[in-house]
Write a protein that holds these residues in place. Structure first.
Motif, PDB file in Angstrom:
ATOM      1  N   TYR A  52       0.832  -1.204   0.000  1.00 11.03           N
ATOM      2  CA  TYR A  52       0.000   0.000   0.000  1.00 11.03           C
ATOM      3  C   TYR A  52       0.872   1.263   0.000  1.00 11.03           C
ATOM      4  O   TYR A  52       2.047   1.223   0.384  1.00 11.03           O
ATOM      5  CB  TYR A  52      -0.926   0.007   1.214  1.00 11.03           C
ATOM      6  CG  TYR A  52      -2.016  -1.047   1.143  1.00 11.03           C
ATOM      7  CD1 TYR A  52      -3.259  -0.750   0.600  1.00 11.03           C
ATOM      8  CD2 TYR A  52      -1.783  -2.335   1.602  1.00 11.03           C
ATOM      9  CE1 TYR A  52      -4.262  -1.713   0.528  1.00 11.03           C
ATOM     10  CE2 TYR A  52      -2.776  -3.319   1.532  1.00 11.03           C
ATOM     11  CZ  TYR A  52      -4.003  -2.993   0.990  1.00 11.03           C
ATOM     12  OH  TYR A  52      -4.987  -3.948   0.915  1.00 11.03           O
ATOM     13  N   ASP A  53       0.276   2.380  -0.429  1.00  5.54           N
ATOM     14  CA  ASP A  53       1.007   3.643  -0.509  1.00  5.54           C
ATOM     15  C   ASP A  53       1.454   4.118   0.870  1.00  5.54           C
ATOM     16  O   ASP A  53       2.536   4.687   1.015  1.00  5.54           O
ATOM     17  CB  ASP A  53       0.133   4.719  -1.169  1.00  5.54           C
ATOM     18  CG  ASP A  53      -0.129   4.411  -2.640  1.00  5.54           C
ATOM     19  OD1 ASP A  53       0.700   3.693  -3.234  1.00  5.54           O
ATOM     20  OD2 ASP A  53      -1.150   4.870  -3.176  1.00  5.54           O
ATOM     21  N   GLU A  54       0.599   3.900   1.886  1.00  5.03           N
ATOM     22  CA  GLU A  54       0.926   4.307   3.254  1.00  5.03           C
ATOM     23  C   GLU A  54       0.936   3.065   4.145  1.00  5.03           C
ATOM     24  O   GLU A  54      -0.049   2.786   4.856  1.00  5.03           O
ATOM     25  CB  GLU A  54      -0.095   5.326   3.767  1.00  5.03           C
ATOM     26  CG  GLU A  54      -0.180   6.603   2.959  1.00  5.03           C
ATOM     27  CD  GLU A  54       1.066   7.463   3.117  1.00  5.03           C
ATOM     28  OE1 GLU A  54       1.805   7.245   4.108  1.00  5.03           O
ATOM     29  OE2 GLU A  54       1.307   8.341   2.270  1.00  5.03           O
ATOM     30  N   PRO A  55       2.034   2.292   4.123  1.00  2.00           N
ATOM     31  CA  PRO A  55       2.080   1.019   4.853  1.00  2.00           C
ATOM     32  C   PRO A  55       1.785   1.156   6.351  1.00  2.00           C
ATOM     33  O   PRO A  55       1.072   0.331   6.918  1.00  2.00           O
ATOM     34  CB  PRO A  55       3.510   0.521   4.617  1.00  2.00           C
ATOM     35  CG  PRO A  55       3.980   1.239   3.410  1.00  2.00           C
ATOM     36  CD  PRO A  55       3.293   2.553   3.403  1.00  2.00           C
ATOM     37  N   GLN A  56       2.332   2.213   6.970  1.00  2.00           N
ATOM     38  CA  GLN A  56       2.150   2.348   8.416  1.00  2.00           C
ATOM     39  C   GLN A  56       0.687   2.585   8.787  1.00  2.00           C
ATOM     40  O   GLN A  56       0.209   2.105   9.818  1.00  2.00           O
ATOM     41  CB  GLN A  56       3.025   3.489   8.958  1.00  2.00           C
ATOM     42  CG  GLN A  56       3.070   3.563  10.476  1.00  2.00           C
ATOM     43  CD  GLN A  56       3.516   2.260  11.124  1.00  2.00           C
ATOM     44  OE1 GLN A  56       4.508   1.657  10.707  1.00  2.00           O
ATOM     45  NE2 GLN A  56       2.791   1.805  12.137  1.00  2.00           N
ATOM     46  N   GLU A  57      -0.016   3.289   7.915  1.00  2.00           N
ATOM     47  CA  GLU A  57      -1.445   3.506   8.168  1.00  2.00           C
ATOM     48  C   GLU A  57      -2.206   2.190   8.138  1.00  2.00           C
ATOM     49  O   GLU A  57      -3.120   1.955   8.939  1.00  2.00           O
ATOM     50  CB  GLU A  57      -2.026   4.466   7.125  1.00  2.00           C
ATOM     51  CG  GLU A  57      -1.609   5.917   7.339  1.00  2.00           C
ATOM     52  CD  GLU A  57      -2.355   6.862   6.401  1.00  2.00           C
ATOM     53  OE1 GLU A  57      -3.326   6.398   5.748  1.00  2.00           O
ATOM     54  OE2 GLU A  57      -1.959   8.040   6.318  1.00  2.00           O
ATOM     55  N   MET A  58      -1.811   1.298   7.219  1.00  2.98           N
ATOM     56  CA  MET A  58      -2.453  -0.015   7.142  1.00  2.98           C
ATOM     57  C   MET A  58      -2.131  -0.846   8.385  1.00  2.98           C
ATOM     58  O   MET A  58      -2.996  -1.541   8.930  1.00  2.98           O
ATOM     59  CB  MET A  58      -1.982  -0.754   5.887  1.00  2.98           C
ATOM     60  CG  MET A  58      -2.618  -0.260   4.607  1.00  2.98           C
ATOM     61  SD  MET A  58      -4.421  -0.392   4.622  1.00  2.98           S
ATOM     62  CE  MET A  58      -4.630  -2.150   4.835  1.00  2.98           C
ATOM     63  N   VAL A  59      -0.882  -0.768   8.844  1.00  2.00           N
ATOM     64  CA  VAL A  59      -0.487  -1.496  10.058  1.00  2.00           C
ATOM     65  C   VAL A  59      -1.330  -1.025  11.239  1.00  2.00           C
ATOM     66  O   VAL A  59      -1.863  -1.836  12.014  1.00  2.00           O
ATOM     67  CB  VAL A  59       1.016  -1.293  10.355  1.00  2.00           C
ATOM     68  CG1 VAL A  59       1.371  -1.856  11.733  1.00  2.00           C
ATOM     69  CG2 VAL A  59       1.871  -1.956   9.280  1.00  2.00           C
ATOM     70  N   ASN A  60      -1.455   0.285  11.366  1.00  7.81           N
ATOM     71  CA  ASN A  60      -2.260   0.852  12.466  1.00  7.81           C
ATOM     72  C   ASN A  60      -3.714   0.412  12.375  1.00  7.81           C
ATOM     73  O   ASN A  60      -4.366   0.157  13.395  1.00  7.81           O
ATOM     74  CB  ASN A  60      -2.173   2.382  12.448  1.00  7.81           C
ATOM     75  CG  ASN A  60      -0.764   2.890  12.742  1.00  7.81           C
ATOM     76  OD1 ASN A  60       0.059   2.172  13.313  1.00  7.81           O
ATOM     77  ND2 ASN A  60      -0.481   4.114  12.337  1.00  7.81           N
TER      78      ASN A  60
END
Length: 436
Positions: free
Chosen positions: A382-390
């Motif tokens: 995904y473009d914003e990996p950390q947002e997906m992790v959260n």
């Protein structure tokens, strides 16, 4: 409270529970006394309603409530007393209710089976291994080229993977039939989009050529009018086109978000993606082989209630999938009898019981580090990996699904440590096509 348990069939138990009349009467009287203090009735001051009036007005309803409460409470006390492990909800049948006599009822249910898992060292498990070759990478690049290719008229004869623009008119027994004719129809030879034999007879045609094709409709063709019948198609070839592939250069790379590094960077990205897919497939194949071996080498009594629950779950998943494919339309969905899913449900229940027993006996706990790495790997695309992790960690249901999957993988690894493992080399393309 008196309890007796009998085995009816297999895992089914019938428990008879006798509750002393005093317990029921005491509970009824307590509820009635409470109602006498709290109810409002015309002609009586609050808290001054005679008990005889309360009993006459509310006695029947209160006794029914008490009976339901007593049966539920007594059932759980009884299974605790008898050290039973029910599976699913019980079927409770109340007995006769007679004033002054003990109340008796029965609860019929299935119990969890005793599960014994055989020694893992006796398992022979095949573990697939594979690697990405230059040929595999080139094939993937060619596929990407074809996705951005353009069709251009050609003067040579048509070959497989060329496009022909045709008019055709079909007949069966000399008569035209519905859907048997078309004009300016685009057909890619070798796509198998027409009935067997149609495309093969158009190989080596040229623009302007006319051909008469003799074919036979399959027996299971969707139109009963022509199913299984011989047909003749008169075809006029109006155009033959070949695909022109784009050059593998910096401009081509930019279509895939590669601004620097050109085609070499694109190859690197493609290979990384291919490797991720390969690793996932190899893990899935190995896991499937382990679980199949575990299932086939152990016998377990399966509770019918769990099988029925799993059948319903699979059926609902299938219906949802059909519904999505049909744009949410459920009117034309096929009938799906339970028998259609029974074997699959039995396999799932058996594995669930075996895996649960392995986890319990060996004290396997979910590894939080492995959960995080699994979530991070799933989020990497995904473009914003950390947002997906959260998002994963904020969604308890989703997180539990990942934890359950990781725990199952840990069980698979635990089995592989003791089992006899044979590696089998697999071709990348064949492996991925079978997975698809």
């Amino acid at each position: 409270m008196q309890v007796s348990v009998e085995t009816t069939t297999g895992l089914e138990r019938k428990m008879t529970i006798s509750v002393p009349a005093d317990i029921i009467n005491n509970d009824v009287n307590k509820k009635l006394q409470n109602l006498a203090r709290t109810q409002k009735l015309a002609g009586f001051r609050p808290g001054k309603i005679p008990m005889s009036v309360v009993k006459k007005r509310f006695g029947g309803h209160v006794r029914q409530e008490v009976m339901q409460d007593v049966m539920q409470r007594s059932y759980y006390e009884a299974i605790s007393q008898e050290k039973l492990q029910p599976v699913g909800q019980p079927m409770i049948a109340p007995g006769e209710i007679e004033a002054g006599k003990d109340f008796e009822f029965t609860a019929t249910f299935e119990v969890a089976p005793e599960v014994t898992v055989n020694d893992f060292s006796k398992l022979n498990i095949e573990k697939p291994v594979s690697e990405i070759t230059d040929k595999d990478l080139d094939k993937m690049l060619t596929m990407l080229q074809k996705q951005r290719g353009t069709w251009e008229p050609i003067k040579r004869m048509a070959k497989k993977e060329d496009m022909v623009i045709i008019d055709f008119d079909g007949s069966v027994d000399g008569e035209s039939f519905e859907g048997g004719s078309s004009e300016d129809f685009s057909l890619i030879l070798g796509s198998d989009s027409m009935i067997p034999g149609f495309e093969k007879q158009l190989l080596k045609v040229k623009k302007g050529e006319e051909r008469e094709l003799e074919v036979t409709f399959p027996e299971d063709y969707h139109s009963e009018t022509v199913a299984g019948k011989d047909a003749i198609f008169k075809v006029v070839v109006k155009e033959v086109k070949g695909m022109k592939l784009p050059e593998l250069d910096d401009d081509f790379s930019k279509h895939f978000g590669i601004e620097e590094g050109g085609i070499e960077k694109l190859k690197e990205e493609i290979k990384n993606n291919m490797q991720r897919e390969l690793d996932t497939t190899l893990k899935s194949k190995a896991k499937g082989n382990v679980l199949d071996s575990l299932k086939d080498s152990n016998e377990v009594d399966l509770p019918k209630v769990l099988i029925d629950q799993e059948i319903e779950s699979i059926r609902q998943q299938t219906l949802d999938r059909f519904s999505q494919q049909n744009g949410g339309n459920t009117a034309d969905l096929p009938e799906m009898p339970a028998a259609l899913f029974e074997e699959q449900a039995k396999a799932r229940v058996k594995l669930m019981l075996l895996v649960t027993e392995i986890i319990k006996v060996n004290g396997i706990k979910v590894d939080p580090d492995r959960v995080r790495s699994t979530i991070e790997a799933a989020s990497a695309a995904y473009d914003e990996p950390q947002e997906m992790v959260n998002w994963y960690y904020s969604n308890q249901e989703l997180l539990q699904q990942v934890e359950s999957s990781v725990l199952e993988e840990q069980v698979v690894d635990f089995i592989l440590e003791s089992a006899k493992v044979t590696e089998k080399s697999c071709d990348f393309d064949e492996l991925m096509n079978k997975q698809a």
